[in-house]
Design a protein around this motif. Structure first.
Motif, PDB file in Angstrom:
ATOM      1  N   ARG A  46       0.958  -1.207   0.074  1.00 42.77           N
ATOM      2  CA  ARG A  46       0.092  -0.073  -0.043  1.00 42.77           C
ATOM      3  C   ARG A  46       0.945   1.238   0.096  1.00 42.77           C
ATOM      4  O   ARG A  46       1.927   1.410   0.569  1.00 42.77           O
TER       5      ARG A  46
ATOM      6  N   ASP B 141      -8.932  -5.971   3.490  1.00 40.01           N
ATOM      7  CA  ASP B 141      -8.099  -5.398   2.370  1.00 40.01           C
ATOM      8  C   ASP B 141      -9.060  -4.240   1.772  1.00 40.01           C
ATOM      9  O   ASP B 141      -8.888  -2.992   1.763  1.00 40.01           O
ATOM     10  N   ALA B 142     -10.092  -4.594   1.501  1.00 42.73           N
ATOM     11  CA  ALA B 142     -11.345  -3.516   0.867  1.00 42.73           C
ATOM     12  C   ALA B 142     -11.467  -2.526   1.876  1.00 42.73           C
ATOM     13  O   ALA B 142     -11.623  -1.381   1.437  1.00 42.73           O
ATOM     14  N   ALA B 143     -11.618  -2.821   3.173  1.00 39.62           N
ATOM     15  CA  ALA B 143     -11.930  -1.877   4.249  1.00 39.62           C
ATOM     16  C   ALA B 143     -10.742  -0.966   4.214  1.00 39.62           C
ATOM     17  O   ALA B 143     -11.056   0.388   4.111  1.00 39.62           O
TER      18      ALA B 143
ATOM     19  N   ARG C 293      -8.636  -0.069   1.826  1.00 39.60           N
ATOM     20  CA  ARG C 293      -8.419   0.540   0.545  1.00 39.60           C
ATOM     21  C   ARG C 293      -9.433   1.900   0.613  1.00 39.60           C
ATOM     22  O   ARG C 293      -9.200   2.848   0.162  1.00 39.60           O
ATOM     23  N   GLU C 294     -10.439   1.457   1.164  1.00 34.94           N
ATOM     24  CA  GLU C 294     -11.716   2.238   1.758  1.00 34.94           C
ATOM     25  C   GLU C 294     -11.338   3.560   2.663  1.00 34.94           C
ATOM     26  O   GLU C 294     -12.250   4.419   2.882  1.00 34.94           O
ATOM     27  N   GLY C 295     -10.236   3.341   3.434  1.00 40.08           N
ATOM     28  CA  GLY C 295      -9.804   4.249   4.321  1.00 40.08           C
ATOM     29  C   GLY C 295     -10.367   3.991   6.042  1.00 40.08           C
ATOM     30  O   GLY C 295     -10.241   4.685   6.630  1.00 40.08           O
ATOM     31  N   LEU C 296     -10.835   2.877   6.264  1.00 40.79           N
ATOM     32  CA  LEU C 296     -11.121   2.454   7.543  1.00 40.79           C
ATOM     33  C   LEU C 296      -9.851   2.484   8.395  1.00 40.79           C
ATOM     34  O   LEU C 296      -8.726   1.943   7.894  1.00 40.79           O
TER      35      LEU C 296
END
Length: 126
Positions: free
Chosen positions: A64, A90-92, A94-97
């Motif tokens: 990242r 990984d998706a979370a 990427r979305e900025g969690l």
């Protein structure tokens, strides 16, 4: 017949049971079937039932940009015979969690207490 995430949007065990019953009925009627799923019981069904075959989307690990470790991004290659994982963390990320929430989520996963399994149930990492 194309089934996209059959049995989703409900309690996972009940949804998988309904989806399995539907898949079994379609196969009994001679249907050709493609189904996408994140449901482990359906993946196991495909491994046990000789009328079915599993496949997974290959993922590639990349660093990242923010230095927060690696992410698994789709390569868009299909791996026939492989069972894939979900990559929700990984998706979370990427979305900025926030990392604190990601760390808590990792700690809630089965096998998080030092288990040798990484918990994603995935054979499709590249």
């Amino acid at each position: 017949v194309l089934l996209d995430e059959p049995g989703a949007s409900t309690e996972p065990a009940e949804g998988a049971a309904v989806a399995q019953a539907l898949i079994e009925e379609l196969l009994a009627r001679g249907a050709r079937l493609v189904a996408t799923t994140h449901a482990s019981p359906l993946k196991l069904l495909a491994l046990r039932d000789t009328r079915l075959q599993v496949a997974a989307m290959q993922r590639r690990r990349v660093d990242r940009r923010n230095g927060a470790g690696a992410a698994a991004l789709p390569s868009y290659a299909i791996l026939v015979g492989a069972v894939g994982g979900s990559y929700a963390l990984d998706a979370a990320a990427r979305e900025g969690l926030p990392e604190a929430l990601l760390a808590r989520a990792r700690g809630l996963l089965p096998g998080a207490e030092g288990d040798a399994d990484d918990g994603d149930g995935d054979a499709a990492d590249a």
